[in-house]
Design a protein around this motif. Structure first.
Motif, PDB file in Angstrom:
ATOM      1  N   ASN A   2     -42.698 -10.853 -22.450  1.00 32.48           N
ATOM      2  CA  ASN A   2     -43.308  -9.785 -23.226  1.00 32.48           C
ATOM      3  C   ASN A   2     -43.215  -8.439 -22.504  1.00 32.48           C
ATOM      4  O   ASN A   2     -42.970  -8.362 -21.306  1.00 32.48           O
ATOM      5  CB  ASN A   2     -44.741 -10.135 -23.637  1.00 32.48           C
ATOM      6  CG  ASN A   2     -45.686 -10.203 -22.466  1.00 32.48           C
ATOM      7  OD1 ASN A   2     -45.539  -9.493 -21.490  1.00 32.48           O
ATOM      8  ND2 ASN A   2     -46.685 -11.066 -22.563  1.00 32.48           N
ATOM      9  N   ALA A   4     -45.439  -6.061 -21.775  1.00 38.15           N
ATOM     10  CA  ALA A   4     -46.441  -5.730 -20.757  1.00 38.15           C
ATOM     11  C   ALA A   4     -46.117  -6.403 -19.427  1.00 38.15           C
ATOM     12  O   ALA A   4     -46.198  -5.779 -18.355  1.00 38.15           O
ATOM     13  CB  ALA A   4     -47.834  -6.145 -21.231  1.00 38.15           C
ATOM     14  N   PHE A   5     -45.732  -7.656 -19.482  1.00 41.32           N
ATOM     15  CA  PHE A   5     -45.395  -8.374 -18.251  1.00 41.32           C
ATOM     16  C   PHE A   5     -44.152  -7.773 -17.602  1.00 41.32           C
ATOM     17  O   PHE A   5     -44.099  -7.577 -16.391  1.00 41.32           O
ATOM     18  CB  PHE A   5     -45.185  -9.860 -18.557  1.00 41.32           C
ATOM     19  CG  PHE A   5     -45.048 -10.701 -17.332  1.00 41.32           C
ATOM     20  CD1 PHE A   5     -46.164 -11.066 -16.594  1.00 41.32           C
ATOM     21  CD2 PHE A   5     -43.800 -11.118 -16.899  1.00 41.32           C
ATOM     22  CE1 PHE A   5     -46.044 -11.834 -15.449  1.00 41.32           C
ATOM     23  CE2 PHE A   5     -43.670 -11.889 -15.759  1.00 41.32           C
ATOM     24  CZ  PHE A   5     -44.796 -12.250 -15.030  1.00 41.32           C
ATOM     25  N   ALA A  60     -51.564  -9.903 -18.627  1.00 40.07           N
ATOM     26  CA  ALA A  60     -50.574 -10.252 -19.650  1.00 40.07           C
ATOM     27  C   ALA A  60     -50.335 -11.758 -19.672  1.00 40.07           C
ATOM     28  O   ALA A  60     -50.219 -12.366 -20.745  1.00 40.07           O
ATOM     29  CB  ALA A  60     -49.273  -9.511 -19.399  1.00 40.07           C
ATOM     30  N   THR A  64     -51.159 -14.293 -22.800  1.00 40.48           N
ATOM     31  CA  THR A  64     -50.149 -15.197 -23.356  1.00 40.48           C
ATOM     32  C   THR A  64     -50.650 -16.638 -23.348  1.00 40.48           C
ATOM     33  O   THR A  64     -50.472 -17.369 -24.331  1.00 40.48           O
ATOM     34  CB  THR A  64     -48.835 -15.082 -22.559  1.00 40.48           C
ATOM     35  OG1 THR A  64     -48.385 -13.725 -22.619  1.00 40.48           O
ATOM     36  CG2 THR A  64     -47.768 -15.995 -23.119  1.00 40.48           C
TER      37      THR A  64
END
Length: 72
Positions: A2, A4-5, A60, A64
């Motif tokens: 993702n 953000a990660f 993050a 998830t």
């Protein structure tokens, strides 16, 4: 992965690079008998940046994991 990660990991890598650069500058300045304060400040700033980016990566990852727990 993702966004953000990915952004957090990129921030951590940038902070590590800043530490390496500032560390080299500190050694060079010390060998010349010059000021090492700015390099030390840069290292502490990069340390704080790395810690913040690591916190984002951890958050993050937790988000998830929570999402996967809800959907599975």
């Amino acid at each position: 992965m993702n966004v953000a990660f990915n952004t957090a990991v990129t921030g951590m890598l940038a902070a590590q690079s800043q530490v390496a650069t500032a560390g080299s500058q500190m050694v060079a300045n010390s060998a010349k008998g010059q000021d090492i304060i700015q390099a030390a400040v840069a290292i502490k700033r990069a340390e704080a940046t790395h810690a913040a980016a690591a916190a984002v990566a951890r958050t993050a990852s937790d988000m998830t994991d929570t999402l996967l727990d809800i959907t599975v």
